[in-house]
Design an enzyme around this catalytic site. Sequence first.
Site, PDB file in Angstrom:
ATOM      1  N   HIS A 138      99.766  -6.751  -1.833  1.00 39.64           N
ATOM      2  CA  HIS A 138     100.371  -5.730  -0.229  1.00 39.64           C
ATOM      3  C   HIS A 138      99.537  -7.011   0.402  1.00 39.64           C
ATOM      4  O   HIS A 138      97.801  -6.963   0.590  1.00 39.64           O
ATOM      5  CB  HIS A 138      99.935  -5.401  -0.342  1.00 39.64           C
ATOM      6  CG  HIS A 138     101.433  -4.561   1.115  1.00 39.64           C
ATOM      7  ND1 HIS A 138     101.110  -4.497   2.151  1.00 39.64           N
ATOM      8  CD2 HIS A 138     102.551  -4.005   0.740  1.00 39.64           C
ATOM      9  CE1 HIS A 138     101.904  -4.392   2.826  1.00 39.64           C
ATOM     10  NE2 HIS A 138     102.798  -3.714   2.486  1.00 39.64           N
TER      11      HIS A 138
ATOM     12  N   SER B  83     109.790  -9.315   2.034  1.00 41.77           N
ATOM     13  CA  SER B  83     110.261  -7.356   2.707  1.00 41.77           C
ATOM     14  C   SER B  83     109.307  -7.461   3.584  1.00 41.77           C
ATOM     15  O   SER B  83     109.751  -8.468   4.831  1.00 41.77           O
ATOM     16  CB  SER B  83     108.829  -7.296   1.675  1.00 41.77           C
ATOM     17  OG  SER B  83     108.563  -5.704   1.551  1.00 41.77           O
TER      18      SER B  83
ATOM     19  N   ASP C 165     104.679   1.794  -1.984  1.00 35.97           N
ATOM     20  CA  ASP C 165     104.024   1.534  -0.538  1.00 35.97           C
ATOM     21  C   ASP C 165     102.474   1.489  -0.838  1.00 35.97           C
ATOM     22  O   ASP C 165     101.805   1.800  -1.686  1.00 35.97           O
ATOM     23  CB  ASP C 165     104.404   2.319   0.785  1.00 35.97           C
ATOM     24  CG  ASP C 165     105.536   1.900   0.831  1.00 35.97           C
ATOM     25  OD1 ASP C 165     106.850   2.643   2.164  1.00 35.97           O
ATOM     26  OD2 ASP C 165     105.007   0.900   1.928  1.00 35.97           O
ATOM     27  N   GLU C 166     102.052   0.808  -0.080  1.00 37.00           N
ATOM     28  CA  GLU C 166     100.454  -0.139   0.508  1.00 37.00           C
ATOM     29  C   GLU C 166      99.956   1.380   0.759  1.00 37.00           C
ATOM     30  O   GLU C 166      99.114   1.585   0.376  1.00 37.00           O
ATOM     31  CB  GLU C 166     100.914  -0.496   1.316  1.00 37.00           C
ATOM     32  CG  GLU C 166     100.816  -0.620   3.090  1.00 37.00           C
ATOM     33  CD  GLU C 166     101.975   0.025   4.125  1.00 37.00           C
ATOM     34  OE1 GLU C 166     102.468   0.323   4.760  1.00 37.00           O
ATOM     35  OE2 GLU C 166     103.344  -0.291   2.739  1.00 37.00           O
TER      36      GLU C 166
ATOM     37  N   ALA D 205     113.269  -4.722  -0.883  1.00 41.73           N
ATOM     38  CA  ALA D 205     113.877  -4.034  -0.029  1.00 41.73           C
ATOM     39  C   ALA D 205     113.503  -2.693  -0.664  1.00 41.73           C
ATOM     40  O   ALA D 205     113.959  -1.638  -1.327  1.00 41.73           O
ATOM     41  CB  ALA D 205     115.702  -4.192   0.111  1.00 41.73           C
ATOM     42  N   GLY D 206     113.443  -1.748   1.261  1.00 43.46           N
ATOM     43  CA  GLY D 206     112.959  -0.197   0.723  1.00 43.46           C
ATOM     44  C   GLY D 206     114.387   0.634   1.454  1.00 43.46           C
ATOM     45  O   GLY D 206     115.080   1.292   0.941  1.00 43.46           O
ATOM     46  N   GLY D 207     113.795   0.703   2.674  1.00 41.63           N
ATOM     47  CA  GLY D 207     114.991   1.358   3.857  1.00 41.63           C
ATOM     48  C   GLY D 207     116.035   0.654   3.986  1.00 41.63           C
ATOM     49  O   GLY D 207     117.026   1.427   3.045  1.00 41.63           O
TER      50      GLY D 207
ATOM     51  N   LYS E 140     111.717  -6.616   9.903  1.00 44.20           N
ATOM     52  CA  LYS E 140     111.783  -6.197  11.206  1.00 44.20           C
ATOM     53  C   LYS E 140     110.098  -6.336  11.592  1.00 44.20           C
ATOM     54  O   LYS E 140     110.009  -6.126  12.285  1.00 44.20           O
ATOM     55  CB  LYS E 140     111.737  -4.636  10.502  1.00 44.20           C
ATOM     56  CG  LYS E 140     110.344  -4.189   9.437  1.00 44.20           C
ATOM     57  CD  LYS E 140     110.438  -3.543   9.134  1.00 44.20           C
ATOM     58  CE  LYS E 140     109.159  -2.453   8.005  1.00 44.20           C
ATOM     59  NZ  LYS E 140     109.170  -1.298   7.471  1.00 44.20           N
TER      60      LYS E 140
ATOM     61  N   LYS F 105     111.668   5.797  -0.144  1.00 43.88           N
ATOM     62  CA  LYS F 105     111.578   5.789   1.274  1.00 43.88           C
ATOM     63  C   LYS F 105     112.304   7.357   0.981  1.00 43.88           C
ATOM     64  O   LYS F 105     112.925   7.090   0.408  1.00 43.88           O
ATOM     65  CB  LYS F 105     111.961   4.988   1.999  1.00 43.88           C
ATOM     66  CG  LYS F 105     111.716   3.171   2.175  1.00 43.88           C
ATOM     67  CD  LYS F 105     110.256   2.973   2.909  1.00 43.88           C
ATOM     68  CE  LYS F 105     109.565   1.715   2.874  1.00 43.88           C
ATOM     69  NZ  LYS F 105     109.028   2.018   3.135  1.00 43.88           N
TER      70      LYS F 105
ATOM     71  N   LYS G 296     108.562  -0.534  -6.924  1.00 46.43           N
ATOM     72  CA  LYS G 296     107.198  -0.703  -5.948  1.00 46.43           C
ATOM     73  C   LYS G 296     106.938   0.446  -5.023  1.00 46.43           C
ATOM     74  O   LYS G 296     107.415   0.751  -4.679  1.00 46.43           O
ATOM     75  CB  LYS G 296     107.430  -1.978  -4.764  1.00 46.43           C
ATOM     76  CG  LYS G 296     106.129  -2.428  -4.282  1.00 46.43           C
ATOM     77  CD  LYS G 296     105.984  -3.499  -3.111  1.00 46.43           C
ATOM     78  CE  LYS G 296     105.477  -4.249  -2.397  1.00 46.43           C
ATOM     79  NZ  LYS G 296     105.309  -2.900  -1.412  1.00 46.43           N
TER      80      LYS G 296
HETATM   81  C1  CAP Z   1     108.951  -2.733   3.841  1.00 42.66           C
HETATM   82  C2  CAP Z   1     107.196  -2.748   3.880  1.00 42.66           C
HETATM   83  C3  CAP Z   1     106.037  -3.482   3.248  1.00 42.66           C
HETATM   84  C4  CAP Z   1     106.275  -4.537   4.488  1.00 42.66           C
HETATM   85  C5  CAP Z   1     104.541  -5.319   4.864  1.00 42.66           C
HETATM   86  C6  CAP Z   1     107.163  -0.814   4.973  1.00 42.66           C
HETATM   87  O1  CAP Z   1     109.479  -1.610   3.632  1.00 42.66           O
HETATM   88  O2  CAP Z   1     107.496  -1.489   2.394  1.00 42.66           O
HETATM   89  O3  CAP Z   1     105.258  -2.331   3.634  1.00 42.66           O
HETATM   90  O4  CAP Z   1     107.198  -5.541   3.868  1.00 42.66           O
HETATM   91  O5  CAP Z   1     105.078  -5.784   5.321  1.00 42.66           O
HETATM   92  O6  CAP Z   1     106.642  -0.304   4.272  1.00 42.66           O
HETATM   93  O7  CAP Z   1     107.389  -1.646   5.745  1.00 42.66           O
HETATM   94  P1  CAP Z   1     111.082  -1.736   4.211  1.00 42.66           P
HETATM   95  P2  CAP Z   1     105.008  -7.826   4.800  1.00 42.66           P
HETATM   96  O8  CAP Z   1     112.198  -2.384   3.510  1.00 42.66           O
HETATM   97  O9  CAP Z   1     112.015  -0.395   3.849  1.00 42.66           O
HETATM   98  O10 CAP Z   1     111.257  -2.171   5.504  1.00 42.66           O
HETATM   99  O11 CAP Z   1     105.766  -7.957   4.007  1.00 42.66           O
HETATM  100  O12 CAP Z   1     105.270  -8.145   6.118  1.00 42.66           O
HETATM  101  O13 CAP Z   1     103.947  -8.198   4.100  1.00 42.66           O
HETATM  102 MG    MG Z   2     105.442  -0.730   2.605  1.00 40.07          MG
END
Ligand code: CAP
Ligand code: MG
Length: 428
Positions: free
Chosen positions: A269, A351, A179-180, A374-376, A309, A151, A177
């Site tokens: 994702h 996640s 990000d999307e 865990a990103g943040g 979150k 991040k 990983k």
């Molecule tokens: C998490 C994340 C993931 C979400 C996707 C984000 O980052 O990279 O894309 O978890 O949601 O961009 O929010 P953090 P889900 O770890 O920093 O929160 O897993 O519900 O599909």
């Molecule tokens: Mg993401």
Amino acid sequence: MSEWYHEFVDRTYTASPEDLLCLFRLEPAAGFSIEEAAGRVASESSVGTWTEVTTMKPRIRRLMAKAYEIQGNLVKIAYPNNLFEPGNMAQVLSSIAGNIFGMKAVEHVRLEDVRWPKGLLGSFKGPRFGITGIRRLLRVKNRPLTATVPKPKLGLTAKEHARAGYEAWIGGIDMLKDDENLTSQPFNKFKERVTECFRLRDKAESQTGERKSYLINITAETNEMLRRAKAVARAGGEYVMVDILTCGWASLQTLREACDDLNLAIHAHRAFHAAFTRNRMHGMSMLTVSDVARLIGVDQLHIGTVIGKLESPKDEVMGLRDNLQQQKIKPNATTLGQDWQRIKSVFPTCSGGLHPGLVPELLRMVGTDIIVQAGGGVWGHPDGGKAGALALRQAMDVALRGASLEDYARDHQELRRALETWGVATFK
Ligand code: CAP
Ligand code: MG
């Protein structure tokens, strides 16, 4: 009630093992009974339309779907297998999850679950690796796998991204990983990211003696996606990551075909899912999404965290975990059950807002046969990414030993700093 629709409601009908079954949550529009609405849904999602037609034939009547069970606003509909083209997921979904959502006769309709008959199920590949294969690939027997997304989500250069990966890998993380929404933007080109990240991945592997991997996002136009998958395989990668819902099921099937030749695992994702899964009265359940993803053949899929979150109700997360991990799913009030036969399992990925302070509770709730991303929760650590990675592994050790976070943090600086920063409170 038009004569026509009642022919699609038959409470005396006994569903056959060859039928595809759907469970809908259905709220009729004003002036319509649940039978009338159910008849219309069964008709529109199989062979019918708003009026009787002169072109109808007895053999086509045998293709008519039947609403055979109505309990409150839960409706079960059986679809003859010959309605569907084997191996063509888009066609199946255009039937059972097509026009019905826009019908005036229904106020709300939600596809809660599907039971896939043996024939149709056998026409899809399923995962190439599954949980067992992924554990073998990463040489991790029992503990949860870990992953981190550098991040901020976008803006890092390819070199900075790779550097972050190196820090995380050295700190004990199994998988870097993307990000999307990171693909090949000018500030971080895909080609350069492949070169930089796999160079540092190899270095981290030789330094730690652990297998390290990279969930690289190849989301793009389908042919371009295939080109990127080939580049990952050439670079010695084991995985590709794809935004399965924004790409679409047909392109995912194309990618799954290619991953057999390239020997690549697929990390799925689910960005966009909440647009149609979050409303519990209308749309399609995440459980159904997980069915389709498992059938087409992803190896890892996000399921939510309950305590993080993003909105992810506990019953949904647990249902997804079971539907991805187990071979035989028992039916209950809101699911139809499923025998997954030879279709391999999928690694559930938790996640979204996770940090070391939440790990013990998460593992207590969902178990250890999961991936923790865990990103943040890594890059927000006050002492940097490597410390964040170490803190995440330390929190996992706490959970696996049944120890207390606070006690363990006394001798583990990285964990202590994480707890000072985020505590153990779950997201409200
Ligand atoms: C998490 C994340 C993931 C979400 C996707 C984000 O980052 O990279 O894309 O978890 O949601 O961009 O929010 P953090 P889900 O770890 O920093 O929160 O897993 O519900 O599909
Ligand atoms: Mg993401």
